[in-house]
Motif scaffolding. Structure first.
Motif, short mmCIF file in Angstrom:
data_model
loop_
_atom_site.label_atom_id
_atom_site.label_comp_id
_atom_site.label_asym_id
_atom_site.label_seq_id
_atom_site.Cartn_x
_atom_site.Cartn_y
_atom_site.Cartn_z
N ASN A 77 0.83 -1.20 0.00
CA ASN A 77 0.00 0.00 0.00
C ASN A 77 0.87 1.25 0.00
N GLU A 78 0.27 2.40 -0.26
CA GLU A 78 1.00 3.65 -0.42
C GLU A 78 1.86 4.00 0.79
N ASP A 79 1.45 3.53 1.97
CA ASP A 79 2.18 3.89 3.19
C ASP A 79 3.20 2.82 3.60
N GLY A 80 3.41 1.85 2.73
CA GLY A 80 4.41 0.83 3.06
C GLY A 80 3.85 -0.35 3.84
N THR A 81 2.57 -0.35 4.15
CA THR A 81 1.95 -1.55 4.71
C THR A 81 1.61 -2.49 3.55
N VAL A 82 1.25 -3.73 3.87
CA VAL A 82 0.91 -4.66 2.79
C VAL A 82 -0.45 -5.32 3.03
N THR A 83 -1.10 -5.70 1.95
CA THR A 83 -2.38 -6.42 2.00
C THR A 83 -2.24 -7.71 1.22
N ALA A 84 -2.63 -8.83 1.86
CA ALA A 84 -2.56 -10.13 1.20
C ALA A 84 -3.94 -10.57 0.76
N ASN A 85 -4.01 -11.08 -0.46
CA ASN A 85 -5.25 -11.65 -0.99
C ASN A 85 -5.05 -13.14 -1.23
N LEU A 86 -5.98 -13.93 -0.74
CA LEU A 86 -5.94 -15.37 -1.00
C LEU A 86 -7.36 -15.91 -0.88
N ALA A 87 -7.60 -17.07 -1.50
CA ALA A 87 -8.95 -17.64 -1.50
C ALA A 87 -9.09 -18.78 -0.52
N LEU A 88 -8.05 -19.04 0.26
CA LEU A 88 -8.25 -19.88 1.44
C LEU A 88 -9.16 -19.07 2.35
#
Lengths: 816, 165
Positions: free
Chosen positions: A482-493
């Protein structure tokens, strides 16, 4: 992956970390499908069969259609579709014939739920009653009615299953290893007995619920309380002959699953109602009663075990026959049968083994996956049998187990070589024995016996389980900065309570070197947005998705290093990073922050490089194979999680009442990612296992009517059913191909609990119990040496359990 | 239909409601407070527990019209105005006393009720105090620990939890 990193060098994995979903769930803000309303939404209700087996002569829907507010009415006659996970054997609604009590025969969509329910009452079905076949062994008899006369016409997954057309056998799995007859001929003892258990219900607190909108252009959106969005989509598209791109499955928060929501359920029915309503969304929420009769349950099992033992207490050969009662449809039961067959002996080496495992159609609500996938049921048999054999040969049950446990160098039933890193059942067994002070009573326990007049018994049970899944099972994780250096994970589990997202967040944080607070694992799985995952089942999520998460983190870092090396004008090999920035190792003041690179790095003059940082991790199970159909040999196991339960129980010999004083459980989890989550799974699973062991089960009358589809008549454990003391222990034999050495433990705590209880009761009272659950009256009858009452099918011609074992060999006490 | 006036989490509501509608469905459908869950609809599981005039009720067994003039508290009223968690909610979070979360709102209501009646309950009293509420996921142990921790009574020996052998 990274399984050799010492615990003290890990910053996040292995440490306490709050659940990522705690706030939403604690405040009531977490959206479940049962909470959702879609604009223009209609409500559905289902007409269910009151009979176990009947021909549908006609259905009169005219009065229902005339009711104001009714927008669609549908019967099976209008639906020429067949749905099925492994054997494609089920209609969306019953057509021509109903095959179980509670089966859906018609459905309505209306402006309100009350109108829909009223319309359902106005539907009249003319049935011609047929004799049902209820008991699986009776269903195997030559003149038994066929539940699926056209079984030979159904398509099925040929690599894994073997239906037998012209019979009620939906699948026959064979395991052949060594020479069992020779082993029996040379054995000192041969001991045979049969063990049984009824069907049970998963009881997720949120019942099955789906909202479907089928637009006139054949674009379909499904919101469902499902465990496996991609498998749901795949099965839906196959049944409805729709391209996958047309169908979108969204799974928000789910109120428990335990396997009961693993495949496809009510979604196709809701979908056709939506289509018939001109594309308005339709919602169907199963009632608690429908959870028991409309939706699937766990299969009943009859398990016959014949064991040959040498003079020194080694199992030389074992013959095992499993009769799995699938009910009216095959669903997951055929794969429960297959997975149980290749694990059938429990965590013991059997040099000569013969397994026949049958999935049998009967006219009852159908069986599906349930936490443990057959292993709860057959470990009841195998672990009671281990105690019986030990008693016959005059050996302590724990010592007998120790002589036969799988160890490095042993081969499993399918010929797989067990290695040091596979895990250690011995360590788990030792731990639980120490936990309950196995083998003798403490001073306090002796005093307690005196005070209460009850007898204290101690017993153990071991277990093993591997994920039951296709050998090429795959998943993926996408990690976005993300723009602020955090992260978002996407998964279908999906995470329907197990804590997978919390663990995967910790794994990502560990690999990135970020604080765990900087990582978000996104809820609301959406097949249009998330990358593929096969299913959320089998305790495979942590290994497969955990590995994919590590690979996604590495991919993201590689892309960030690429940008940083340009921005800092240096070689990547000279770079290192912390939670904020990438820097030059020998000039740490020369650095670029993740925030600066998150969506593309900009030079002071405005020139840009890079672009949004996104990491992709793909993982597929490696080195697994199909099983040979004739012998069952092959390599089916992603990992084996071993474990054991030790239990202390006090019994009133006069009444059969008992209290569980302590349960000590140990699991070889490879590596603990989150200790509180592991403990939550361990205790939750153990208590669910106690439900199965103590009180739960479907009861039918002779006509196949389900008699107890409610919490009043089908109890589940409450807080007062907790053991007085619970001890949770872990062994960490790292799994080489697990994330930081971890392996799955979601299902395992439920396995073996019932047998440990049965072994305690027998040790305290000599009660020979071979049927679970062990209600107080069952224990009382067993203490009295009375034949057990079989009221699981009232007045069934087959005893649900014969308590006297057949023994060939030499044991004076048993008269043989 | 009948007009009812009641207070929910301090806010005043006035609605026309069908006489046969349960309080649970009124809360979820008419008011839009979906934090309160339906687990069985028959008063068996406790998922729909709310406070009505200071006492807990299974809202699936109460008609909305019976709540006319009443003062209700639901899970939505449990957090402070700034969104911060109450002491009970914090303890549930600390002890992983939540898994699927579907029983959680009702369980928190029941725990609050217990602590109002017995500010320092023993372990035995906690176990009997939450007997009315089903939880299929946790096995109750971490919920019991959370409640004991709220009142500062969790023995040190239980704080470590998982044992490595």
């Amino acid at each position: 992956m990274y399984e050799t990193i010492p615990a003290d060098e890990l910053k996040t994995v292995g440490r306490k970390s709050p659940r990522v979903d705690a706030y939403e769930k604690l405040t009531g803000h977490a959206p479940y499908v049962s909470d959702m309303v879609v604009s223009g939404m209609l409500y559905a209700a289902v007409k269910q069969s009151p009979h176990a087996r009947a021909r549908i002569r006609s259905i009169d829907t005219s009065r229902a259609r005339e009711l104001p507010g009714v927008r669609a009415v549908v019967t099976g006659a209008e639906l020429d579709y067949r749905v099925g996970l492994y054997v494609v054997d089920k209609g969306i609604l019953a057509r021509d014939e109903v095959r179980h009590f509670g089966e859906a025969v018609a459905a309505v969509a209306a402006d309100t739920l009350m109108i829909a329910q009223q319309a359902v009452r106005l539907i009249e079905v003319d049935y011609e009653l047929l004799d049902p076949v209820l008991h699986p062994l009776k269903a195997l008899e030559k003149d038994a009615p066929l539940v699926h006369p056209r079984l030979g016409d159904y398509s099925y997954m040929e690599a894994a299953f073997t239906p037998v057309p012209g019979t009620n056998i939906a699948n026959h799995t064979k395991i052949r290893k060594g020479d069992v007859e020779k082993a029996f001929a040379e054995a000192e003892w041969i001991i045979e007995r049969q063990y049984t258990n009824p069907s049970v219900q998963h009881v997720p607190m949120e019942t099955h619920v789906a909202i479907v909108r089928w637009q006139p252009n054949d674009e379909v959106t499904i919101w469902s309380s499902a465990q496996s969005p991609f498998t749901l989509r795949n099965l839906f598209c196959t049944a409805m002959k729709l391209p996958h791109r047309n169908v979108r499955v969204i799974v928000p928060y789910v109120g428990g699953g335990f396997g009961g929501k693993a495949g496809i359920g009510i979604e196709p029915l809701v979908a056709v109602l939506s289509r018939l309503s001109g594309g308005r969304a339709v919602k169907l929420t199963a009632s608690r009663e429908q959870e028991f009769s409309l939706l699937p349950c766990r299969s009943q099992l009859t398990y016959r075990i014949k064991t040959g033992v040498s003079a020194d207490g080694r199992i030389t050969g074992q013959h095992m026959t499993m009769y799995w009662d699938s009910g009216a449809y095959a669903d997951y039961a055929v794969n429960v049968t297959r997975a149980s067959a290749y694990s059938a002996a429990g965590p013991y080496e059997i040099p000569n083994a013969w397994v026949d495992a049958y999935t049998i159609y009967t006219n009852k609500p159908f069986g599906t996956a349930y936490r443990g996938f057959g292993h709860v049921e057959f470990h009841w048999g195998i672990e009671r049998h281990m105690d019986l054999v030990a008693k016959v040969i005059g050996m302590d049950p724990v010592e007998f187990r120790r002589r036969n446990t799988l160890k490095a160098g042993c081969r499993s039933l399918t010929g797989e070589l067990i290695r040091e890193n596979t895990g250690s059942v011995d360590k788990c067994l030792d731990a639980v024995c120490a936990s309950i002070n196995y083998g003798s009573l403490t001073k306090q326990e002796k005093e307690r016996q005196k005070r209460t007049g009850m007898k204290i018994g101690k017993g153990v049970a071991c277990f093993h389980k591997a994920p039951a899944m296709p050998p090429f099972t795959a998943t993926a994780v996408i990690l976005k900065m993300n723009e602020d250096g955090t992260v978002t994970a996407n998964l279908a589990l999906t995470d329907y309570g197990q804590g997978s997202y919390t663990a995967i967040g910790q794994i990502i944080a560990e690999r990135l070197g970020f604080a765990v607070e900087k990582v978000k694992v996104a809820f609301d799985c959406d097949t249009d947005r998330e990358p593929y995952d096969w299913q959320t089942v089998a305790s495979k999520g942590l290994i497969l998705s955990g590995n994919a998460a590590i690979l996604a983190a590495e991919d993201l870092l590689a892309r960030a290093y690429d940008v940083a090396s340009q921005a800092l004008r240096c070689n990547q090999i000279d770079l290192a990073h912390d939670g904020e920035k990438i820097y030059v190792k020998h000039h740490p003041e020369s650095a670029v922050t993740f925030r600066q690179m998150a969506v593309g790095f900009a030079y002071p003059n405005g020139n840009g490089i890079g672009g949004p940082l996104i990491g992709v991790g793909r993982y597929i199970a490696q080195g697994l194979s199909h099983l040979d159909k004739a012998t069952g040999q092959g390599n089916p196991a992603l990992d084996w999680t071993y474990g054991a339960h030790g239990m202390i129980v006090e019994v009133n010999e006069k009444t059969g009442e008992y209290n569980i004083l302590k349960v000590g459980s140990a699991f070889d989890v490879g590596k603990v990612v989150n200790p509180d989550s592991v403990r939550g799974q361990a205790i939750g699973g153990m208590m669910q296992g106690l439900g199965t062991a103590v009180c739960e089960g479907y009861i039918y009358d002779e006509a196949g009517h389900l008699l107890n589809p409610s919490f009043t008549d089908n109890k589940i454990p409450t807080s007062v059913d907790m053991p007085l003391e619970i001890e949770c222990m872990v062994v960490e034999t790292a799994q080489i191909d697990g994330p930081y050495g971890a392996r799955g433990v979601g299902e395992h705590p439920m396995i073996g609990v019932a047998a440990a209880l049965g072994n305690c009761l027998q040790q305290a009272t000599e009660a020979e119990i071979t049927h679970m659950p062990m209600r107080f009256e069952d224990v009382w009858r067993a203490i009295q040496k009375r034949e057990p009452v079989d009221n699981w099918i009232t007045k069934s011609p087959y005893g649900s359990c014969k308590s006297s074992p057949q023994v060939q060999g030499h044991h004076p006490e048993l008269g043989c | 239909m009948r007009k009812i006036r009641l207070r929910i989490n301090g806010d005043l509501y006035e609605r026309d409601v069908r006489e046969s509608k349960t309080l649970l469905h009124f809360l979820r459908e008419d008011v839009g407070l979906t934090g309160t869950k339906e687990g069985c609809g028959a008063g068996e599981c406790g998922a729909c527990t709310v406070f009505m005039n200071g006492e807990t009720v299974n809202s699936c067994l109460v008609l909305a019209v019976e709540a006319d003039g009443a003062d209700l508290q639901t899970i939505e009223g449990e957090t402070a105005e700034d969104g911060s968690l109450s002491a009970v909610q914090q303890a549930f979070a600390r002890h992983h006393a939540v898994q699927c979360g579907f029983c959680t709102p009702g369980m928190i209501m029941t725990v609050k009720d217990l602590l109002q009646r017995k500010p320092k309950p023993t372990r035995e009293e906690v176990i009997h105090g939450i007997e009315s509420n089903f939880c299929r996921c946790t096995g109750y142990q971490q919920i019991v620990e959370a409640v004991l921790d709220v009142t500062g009574q969790l023995p040190d020996s239980e704080k470590e939890g998982l044992k490595y052998v």
